[in-house]
Design a protein around this motif. Sequence first.
Motif, PDB file in Angstrom:
ATOM      1  N   GLU A  99      -2.689 -11.109   5.130  1.00  0.00           N
ATOM      2  CA  GLU A  99      -2.989 -10.762   4.227  1.00  0.00           C
ATOM      3  C   GLU A  99      -4.385 -11.206   4.024  1.00  0.00           C
ATOM      4  O   GLU A  99      -5.222 -10.952   3.041  1.00  0.00           O
ATOM      5  CB  GLU A  99      -2.110  -9.486   3.416  1.00  0.00           C
ATOM      6  N   ALA A 121       2.034   1.783  -3.916  1.00  0.00           N
ATOM      7  CA  ALA A 121       1.256   2.263  -4.514  1.00  0.00           C
ATOM      8  C   ALA A 121       0.706   3.920  -4.617  1.00  0.00           C
ATOM      9  O   ALA A 121       0.832   4.141  -5.098  1.00  0.00           O
ATOM     10  CB  ALA A 121       0.140   1.020  -4.315  1.00  0.00           C
ATOM     11  N   LYS A 122       1.086   4.021  -3.188  1.00  0.00           N
ATOM     12  CA  LYS A 122       0.377   5.307  -2.884  1.00  0.00           C
ATOM     13  C   LYS A 122       1.955   6.458  -3.254  1.00  0.00           C
ATOM     14  O   LYS A 122       1.673   7.286  -3.870  1.00  0.00           O
ATOM     15  CB  LYS A 122       1.079   5.412  -1.306  1.00  0.00           C
ATOM     16  N   HIS A 146      -4.993   2.696  -5.898  1.00  0.00           N
ATOM     17  CA  HIS A 146      -4.253   4.177  -6.339  1.00  0.00           C
ATOM     18  C   HIS A 146      -3.544   4.117  -7.703  1.00  0.00           C
ATOM     19  O   HIS A 146      -2.905   5.145  -7.988  1.00  0.00           O
ATOM     20  CB  HIS A 146      -2.592   3.420  -5.465  1.00  0.00           C
ATOM     21  N   ILE A 204      -6.121  -6.423  -1.787  1.00  0.00           N
ATOM     22  CA  ILE A 204      -4.904  -6.691  -2.285  1.00  0.00           C
ATOM     23  C   ILE A 204      -4.667  -5.647  -3.645  1.00  0.00           C
ATOM     24  O   ILE A 204      -3.992  -4.568  -4.035  1.00  0.00           O
ATOM     25  CB  ILE A 204      -3.412  -6.917  -2.382  1.00  0.00           C
ATOM     26  N   GLU A 256       0.493  -1.009   0.463  1.00  0.00           N
ATOM     27  CA  GLU A 256      -0.105  -0.162   0.260  1.00  0.00           C
ATOM     28  C   GLU A 256       0.841   1.053  -0.691  1.00  0.00           C
ATOM     29  O   GLU A 256       0.668   2.447  -0.416  1.00  0.00           O
ATOM     30  CB  GLU A 256      -0.394   0.070   1.343  1.00  0.00           C
ATOM     31  N   GLU A 257       1.784   1.425   0.533  1.00  0.00           N
ATOM     32  CA  GLU A 257       2.987   2.515   0.983  1.00  0.00           C
ATOM     33  C   GLU A 257       3.031   2.624  -0.577  1.00  0.00           C
ATOM     34  O   GLU A 257       3.756   4.078  -1.128  1.00  0.00           O
ATOM     35  CB  GLU A 257       3.807   2.303   1.898  1.00  0.00           C
ATOM     36  N   MET A 276      -7.201  -2.825  -3.991  1.00  0.00           N
ATOM     37  CA  MET A 276      -6.540  -1.580  -3.150  1.00  0.00           C
ATOM     38  C   MET A 276      -5.378  -1.123  -4.148  1.00  0.00           C
ATOM     39  O   MET A 276      -4.910   0.207  -3.783  1.00  0.00           O
ATOM     40  CB  MET A 276      -5.836  -2.154  -2.012  1.00  0.00           C
ATOM     41  N   MET A 277      -4.623  -1.532  -4.584  1.00  0.00           N
ATOM     42  CA  MET A 277      -3.382  -1.392  -5.606  1.00  0.00           C
ATOM     43  C   MET A 277      -4.558  -0.384  -6.639  1.00  0.00           C
ATOM     44  O   MET A 277      -3.716   0.041  -7.852  1.00  0.00           O
ATOM     45  CB  MET A 277      -2.517  -2.686  -6.806  1.00  0.00           C
TER      46      MET A 277
END
Length: 282
Positions: A236, A80-81, A109, A102, A77-78, A105-106
């Motif tokens: 996860e 991707a951000k 972003h 995941i 996540e970090e 979420m990816m």
Amino acid sequence: MFERVCIVGVGFMGGSFALALKERYPQCQIFGIDINHSAISKALELKTIDGGSTQIKDTLRFDPQLVVIATPVGTFEEIAKALAQLDIKCVITDLGSVKGRIVYMMEEHLGGNFVGGHPIAGTEKSGVENSLKDLFKGKRCVITPTEKTSPQAKKMVKDLWQSLDALVEEMDPYLHDYIFGAVSHMPHAVAFALIDAIARLSKDGVNLFEYPGGGFKDFTRIASSDPIMWRDIFLENAENIVKAIEVFQESLDTLKSLIVSGKAYEITQYLSKAKELRDRIV
Ligand code: NAD
């Protein structure tokens, strides 16, 4: 076809991917990003990568056609951000062992240029120094496109894996997690727990680890895998792994009660069925 590829996470998998890429596309320049400076210097020394940095912002300077994320899944996540903030426009894929949530979420972003991937190939070793150039040859690689995935991005990732001689299979991200929760993640949990049990059974000056048979070594090889990588996978894909562990506990309880009640015929039946199923695996 590939001239500039950036790999985020230059460990065992990122390094193996870099070596496979270099063999297939000798002109391809590979840039590595890793928070660990020694991973970058080792990879440069081994010529696994052509350039590298500990700063993800340097991805932009390299102007890659493809970014491959090969870090533990808890960092995705970090990363991707950070890539979204850099406004990277190229195709982005990953080598992570968990997909499901995941992937979505990816996509939030990174949009449709993200294509989830999971090569079903690996070892218990970590670190770039253990990378293998032939790791992916003849192995399955699951990709998990969604309705949001750009068809061009999917084609690029699929073609790339095929050109590395991997056998590509498309799969729903959540189905991926159910399957690999059972056939990969749960067995790793069992191997770690078996080592714990043997430690607890060692007593009164008897160290059971001094008597490892071939079966014990085979069975527990995967308990040598990296704890951070597996912590992230367990967290996860917790729901699927917990369900698979519960089913495994039932199977173990069945065998235990057959042993307790001394039912020789039923034990033979149970073991024969397991052997028959195991022998069918190619
Ligand atoms: P590894 O420990 O060998 O390498 C991971 C690398 O990522 C390390 O060099 C580490 O310093 C770096 N890293 C960690 N956090 C980072 C961050 N925030 N930014 C940049 N770099 C960071 O692990 P590995 O075995 O190469 O596994 C990498 C990924 O591949 C994991 O997601 C894992 O689930 C997946 N995978 C592993 C295997 C296997 O057999 N090892 C198989 C299939 C998939």
